[in-house]
Design a protein around this motif. Structure first.
Motif, PDB file in Angstrom:
ATOM      1  N   CYS A 296      40.882  34.166  -4.168  1.00 19.49           N
ATOM      2  CA  CYS A 296      40.660  32.765  -3.816  1.00 19.49           C
ATOM      3  C   CYS A 296      40.300  31.972  -5.065  1.00 19.49           C
ATOM      4  O   CYS A 296      39.417  32.361  -5.835  1.00 19.49           O
ATOM      5  CB  CYS A 296      39.550  32.632  -2.778  1.00 19.49           C
ATOM      6  SG  CYS A 296      39.260  30.920  -2.275  1.00 19.49           S
ATOM      7  N   ALA A 297      40.988  30.855  -5.255  1.00 23.51           N
ATOM      8  CA  ALA A 297      40.708  29.937  -6.364  1.00 23.51           C
ATOM      9  C   ALA A 297      40.571  28.534  -5.795  1.00 23.51           C
ATOM     10  O   ALA A 297      40.868  28.281  -4.626  1.00 23.51           O
ATOM     11  CB  ALA A 297      41.834  29.988  -7.397  1.00 23.51           C
ATOM     12  N   SER A 298      40.114  27.630  -6.630  1.00 23.92           N
ATOM     13  CA  SER A 298      39.951  26.240  -6.209  1.00 23.92           C
ATOM     14  C   SER A 298      41.073  25.375  -6.767  1.00 23.92           C
ATOM     15  O   SER A 298      41.530  25.584  -7.888  1.00 23.92           O
ATOM     16  CB  SER A 298      38.608  25.690  -6.691  1.00 23.92           C
ATOM     17  OG  SER A 298      38.500  24.304  -6.412  1.00 23.92           O
ATOM     18  N   GLN A 299      41.500  24.400  -5.978  1.00 27.08           N
ATOM     19  CA  GLN A 299      42.456  23.418  -6.476  1.00 27.08           C
ATOM     20  C   GLN A 299      41.810  22.489  -7.513  1.00 27.08           C
ATOM     21  O   GLN A 299      42.511  21.878  -8.315  1.00 27.08           O
ATOM     22  CB  GLN A 299      43.004  22.588  -5.318  1.00 27.08           C
ATOM     23  CG  GLN A 299      43.784  23.385  -4.296  1.00 27.08           C
ATOM     24  CD  GLN A 299      44.190  22.556  -3.094  1.00 27.08           C
ATOM     25  OE1 GLN A 299      44.201  21.332  -3.138  1.00 27.08           O
ATOM     26  NE2 GLN A 299      44.540  23.225  -1.996  1.00 27.08           N
ATOM     27  N   ALA A 300      40.486  22.387  -7.473  1.00 30.45           N
ATOM     28  CA  ALA A 300      39.776  21.551  -8.450  1.00 30.45           C
ATOM     29  C   ALA A 300      39.843  22.212  -9.821  1.00 30.45           C
ATOM     30  O   ALA A 300      39.729  23.438  -9.935  1.00 30.45           O
ATOM     31  CB  ALA A 300      38.323  21.360  -8.027  1.00 30.45           C
ATOM     32  N   PRO A 301      40.034  21.427 -10.889  1.00 35.26           N
ATOM     33  CA  PRO A 301      40.177  22.034 -12.213  1.00 35.26           C
ATOM     34  C   PRO A 301      38.901  22.661 -12.761  1.00 35.26           C
ATOM     35  O   PRO A 301      38.960  23.516 -13.625  1.00 35.26           O
ATOM     36  CB  PRO A 301      40.642  20.867 -13.091  1.00 35.26           C
ATOM     37  CG  PRO A 301      40.157  19.645 -12.378  1.00 35.26           C
ATOM     38  CD  PRO A 301      40.226  19.971 -10.924  1.00 35.26           C
TER      39      PRO A 301
END
Length: 366
Positions: A296-301
């Motif tokens: 899981c990763a974030s779309q936020a940079p």
């Protein structure tokens, strides 16, 4: 008089690798020049403008892979790993790699993972404007407005200092490779990163003894055949969450069930929130049983993911792994390296959890 350490720094050679990209592009439309055409020009420029006050000897490492970086695939990443490993095994340890900006952060992060635990010094750079002026079509002339020469010049200085690790230098700044991401498609200050880096940055050794370097190199070379073979069929996928019915994501993930074990980056909202459904949870269980790794990763940079929200924490009960504060290029690079390096899904997961949990890059549920 220079100290003996300084003398050693100045006499150790730097090996320069040209791999294509905007830096060596020319013409209309822009396309990377071949090594045969571009390297003599670049070699002449370096010879004319380098200062012996801070540059050691510069050699050119023969590289047969010249292409636009948007075309790079896993087997190409392995090519550069092998190229550097072969030179490192010959006791060369300072390198500058010129590549394209599209996948510069991905390649840099991959090399950082692959050379963890060594004392290699690699600086990856490129440019947003070509070194040569494409308005002048009948001869090659340096573009006075290009960032290419400055980026190369500063990268050579950084390599001359010889600090162990893989770094990216761009537009006057340098960062550990696994922290870097591209944030602008046109501006000269196209990349950003930070120095609060954990693994693999904290794994590099200042100076390895000859015996330890030989042991490290021998171990890596013993794995090359398997790594090269796996690179031909290894894939990392990205699933981007959008405000759709969960059936959309579920179908995308189910399509991967029939493939060989692969890496999957699940790009959630905010701190890693992913819409829940019983069907999606079941699919995640099936992916785990098939040997796939879902991160899981974030779309936020910036900021990474958190397990604090119920909207995101549910997935970790179904074998999804946290990407912590890693950037998307760093997650891709680590997934790719683990898929290439280890043949067991259980070992890959173990290594992922070890690298995340013991380096402070994950955010734990409070």
């Amino acid at each position: 008089m220079p100290s003996s350490a300084m003398k050693k720094t100045l006499t150790d050679p730097i090996h320069l690798i040209y791999a294509g990209g905007t830096f060596g592009s020319y013409g209309r439309p822009l396309a990377p020049l071949s090594a045969e055409n571009f390297l003599p020009i670049l070699q002449q420029l370096v010879s004319e403008q380098k200062s012996d006050n801070y540059f050691p000897h510069i050699y050119w490492l023969n590289n047969t892979l010249i292409k636009d970086s948007s075309q790079l695939i896993p087997i190409d990443f392995v090519h550069f790993y092998q190229l550097l490993l072969a030179a490192y095994t010959q006791r060369h340890r300072r390198f500058v790699l010129i590549t394209g900006t599209d996948t510069l952060s991905y390649l840099g992060a991959f090399l950082a993972e692959a050379f963890a635990g060594s004392d290699i010094c690699v600086v990856v750079t490129g440019s947003m404007r070509p070194l040569l002026d494409s308005e002048i079509l009948h001869s090659y002339a340096v573009d006075a407005y290009s960032d290419a020469w400055e980026n190369l010049n500063e990268s050579l200085k950084l390599a001359a200092a010889g600090e162990s690790g893989v770094k990216i230098h761009f537009s006057g700044e340098s960062w550990p490779a696994q922290t870097v991401q591209k944030i602008h498609s046109h501006d000269l200050m196209a990349f950003t990163g930070h120095s609060r880096a954990a693994y693999p940055s904290n794994s590099y050794i200042k100076n390895l003894t000859d015996a330890r370097r030989q042991h490290w190199s021998d171990e890596q070379r013993s794995l090359l055949t398997n790594i090269s073979s796996r690179a031909e069929h290894t894939h990392v996928h990205a699933i981007y969450c959008l405000p759709n019915d969960t059936e959309v994501i579920n179908k995308q993930l189910q399509a991967l069930l029939s493939q060989l074990p692969c890496g999957i980056i699940l790009l959630g909202f905010g701190a890693g929130n992913v819409p829940y459904s019983a069907a999606l949870a079941e699919t995640l269980e099936s992916l785990f049983k098939k040997g796939h790794m879902v991160i899981c990763a974030s779309q936020a940079p910036f900021g990474g993911v958190s397990e604090s929200y119920a909207a995101g924490s549910w997935q970790y009960d179904h074998h999804v792994l946290s990407g912590g504060r890693l950037t998307i290029p760093a997650i891709y690079a680590r997934l790719l390296w683990l898929l290439l390096r280890y043949d067991s899904p259980a070992r890959r997961r173990q290594r992922w959890l070890n690298n995340i949990n013991q380096t402070g890059t994950s955010i734990k549920k409070r």
